[in-house]
Design a protein around this motif. Structure first.
Motif, PDB file in Angstrom:
ATOM      1  N   MET A 220       0.820  -1.204   0.000  1.00  0.00           N
ATOM      2  CA  MET A 220       0.000   0.000   0.000  1.00  0.00           C
ATOM      3  C   MET A 220       0.858   1.261   0.000  1.00  0.00           C
ATOM      4  O   MET A 220       0.418   2.315  -0.445  1.00  0.00           O
ATOM      5  CB  MET A 220      -0.948   0.008   1.198  1.00  0.00           C
ATOM      6  CG  MET A 220      -2.000  -1.069   1.170  1.00  0.00           C
ATOM      7  SD  MET A 220      -3.059  -0.987  -0.273  1.00  0.00           S
ATOM      8  CE  MET A 220      -4.090   0.379   0.163  1.00  0.00           C
ATOM      9  N   LEU A 221       2.091   1.155   0.479  1.00  0.00           N
ATOM     10  CA  LEU A 221       2.972   2.320   0.482  1.00  0.00           C
ATOM     11  C   LEU A 221       3.348   2.759  -0.929  1.00  0.00           C
ATOM     12  O   LEU A 221       3.736   3.908  -1.142  1.00  0.00           O
ATOM     13  CB  LEU A 221       4.234   2.025   1.288  1.00  0.00           C
ATOM     14  CG  LEU A 221       4.036   1.865   2.788  1.00  0.00           C
ATOM     15  CD1 LEU A 221       5.350   1.471   3.434  1.00  0.00           C
ATOM     16  CD2 LEU A 221       3.491   3.125   3.400  1.00  0.00           C
TER      17      LEU A 221
ATOM     18  N   TRP B 242      -3.800   6.619   0.754  1.00  0.00           N
ATOM     19  CA  TRP B 242      -2.338   6.632   0.689  1.00  0.00           C
ATOM     20  C   TRP B 242      -1.848   7.584  -0.398  1.00  0.00           C
ATOM     21  O   TRP B 242      -0.822   8.247  -0.243  1.00  0.00           O
ATOM     22  CB  TRP B 242      -1.798   5.226   0.463  1.00  0.00           C
ATOM     23  CG  TRP B 242      -1.856   4.414   1.703  1.00  0.00           C
ATOM     24  CD1 TRP B 242      -2.758   3.439   2.000  1.00  0.00           C
ATOM     25  CD2 TRP B 242      -1.000   4.527   2.844  1.00  0.00           C
ATOM     26  NE1 TRP B 242      -2.506   2.933   3.248  1.00  0.00           N
ATOM     27  CE2 TRP B 242      -1.442   3.579   3.795  1.00  0.00           C
ATOM     28  CE3 TRP B 242       0.087   5.325   3.159  1.00  0.00           C
ATOM     29  CZ2 TRP B 242      -0.824   3.418   5.027  1.00  0.00           C
ATOM     30  CZ3 TRP B 242       0.696   5.158   4.382  1.00  0.00           C
ATOM     31  CH2 TRP B 242       0.247   4.223   5.300  1.00  0.00           C
ATOM     32  N   SER B 243      -2.571   7.659  -1.505  1.00  0.00           N
ATOM     33  CA  SER B 243      -2.188   8.585  -2.565  1.00  0.00           C
ATOM     34  C   SER B 243      -2.301  10.033  -2.088  1.00  0.00           C
ATOM     35  O   SER B 243      -1.413  10.856  -2.343  1.00  0.00           O
ATOM     36  CB  SER B 243      -3.080   8.354  -3.790  1.00  0.00           C
ATOM     37  OG  SER B 243      -2.753   9.255  -4.814  1.00  0.00           O
TER      38      SER B 243
ATOM     39  N   TYR C  64       1.347   3.312  -3.215  1.00  0.00           N
ATOM     40  CA  TYR C  64       0.344   4.283  -3.641  1.00  0.00           C
ATOM     41  C   TYR C  64       0.709   5.705  -3.226  1.00  0.00           C
ATOM     42  O   TYR C  64       0.033   6.655  -3.638  1.00  0.00           O
ATOM     43  CB  TYR C  64      -1.035   3.917  -3.096  1.00  0.00           C
ATOM     44  CG  TYR C  64      -1.663   2.772  -3.844  1.00  0.00           C
ATOM     45  CD1 TYR C  64      -2.200   2.949  -5.101  1.00  0.00           C
ATOM     46  CD2 TYR C  64      -1.694   1.495  -3.292  1.00  0.00           C
ATOM     47  CE1 TYR C  64      -2.757   1.899  -5.796  1.00  0.00           C
ATOM     48  CE2 TYR C  64      -2.253   0.441  -3.974  1.00  0.00           C
ATOM     49  CZ  TYR C  64      -2.786   0.645  -5.229  1.00  0.00           C
ATOM     50  OH  TYR C  64      -3.335  -0.401  -5.911  1.00  0.00           O
ATOM     51  N   LEU C  65       1.767   5.871  -2.436  1.00  0.00           N
ATOM     52  CA  LEU C  65       2.267   7.211  -2.143  1.00  0.00           C
ATOM     53  C   LEU C  65       2.863   7.856  -3.397  1.00  0.00           C
ATOM     54  O   LEU C  65       2.800   9.070  -3.568  1.00  0.00           O
ATOM     55  CB  LEU C  65       3.340   7.158  -1.059  1.00  0.00           C
ATOM     56  CG  LEU C  65       2.908   6.874   0.371  1.00  0.00           C
ATOM     57  CD1 LEU C  65       4.123   6.619   1.235  1.00  0.00           C
ATOM     58  CD2 LEU C  65       2.103   8.021   0.918  1.00  0.00           C
TER      59      LEU C  65
ATOM     60  N   SER D 205      -8.719   2.715   0.495  1.00  0.00           N
ATOM     61  CA  SER D 205      -7.511   2.948   1.296  1.00  0.00           C
ATOM     62  C   SER D 205      -6.339   3.345   0.404  1.00  0.00           C
ATOM     63  O   SER D 205      -5.455   4.099   0.835  1.00  0.00           O
ATOM     64  CB  SER D 205      -7.173   1.719   2.129  1.00  0.00           C
ATOM     65  OG  SER D 205      -6.871   0.625   1.303  1.00  0.00           O
TER      66      SER D 205
END
Length: 123
Positions: free
Chosen positions: A42-43, A102-103, A45-46, A98
């Protein structure tokens, strides 16, 4: 030209969001083998938020948010028609929601960095 930047940054944010989604769900990038207990993917998506925020010069947070939200139905369609479905529709919707968080966190980190750098230059 200034009116084009929010649209351009929103489109770039959306395209990068879809690219990260396809690479994670299509198992192009397999992050869970490194740390099997956590979902560190998920990181990634930063990155769309950070890159789009640099392009939009830290402005138009709402345009970047709308670009990410528009990608949710597109990613669900891509998942349904082209990728292997393991989770239910509602689990994928929660995952993508979610991912939007993160974005947008990436956008806020760039905004925080810019505010912090302005403050240090003034002192």
């Amino acid at each position: 030209m200034k009116r084009v930047f929010p649209f351009l940054a929103s489109v770039i944010n959306g395209l990068l969001f879809i690219i990260v989604f396809i690479s994670l769900k299509g198992h192009v990038i397999n992050v869970n083998k490194v740390i099997p207990e956590g979902d560190i993917c998920m990181l990634l998506y930063l990155l769309p938020g950070i890159i789009a925020s640099f392009i939009s010069r830290g402005e138009n947070f709402i345009a970047l948010f709308i670009g990410s939200v528009i990608c949710i139905p597109l990613c669900l369609l891509i998942r349904h028609y082209f990728l292997l479905e393991i989770r239910s529709y509602w689990e994928e919707l929660a995952y993508l929601t979610s991912a939007v968080f993160w974005s947008m966190l990436g956008v806020m980190l760039v905004t925080l960095y810019r505010v912090w750098s302005r403050q240090t230059r003034r002192q």
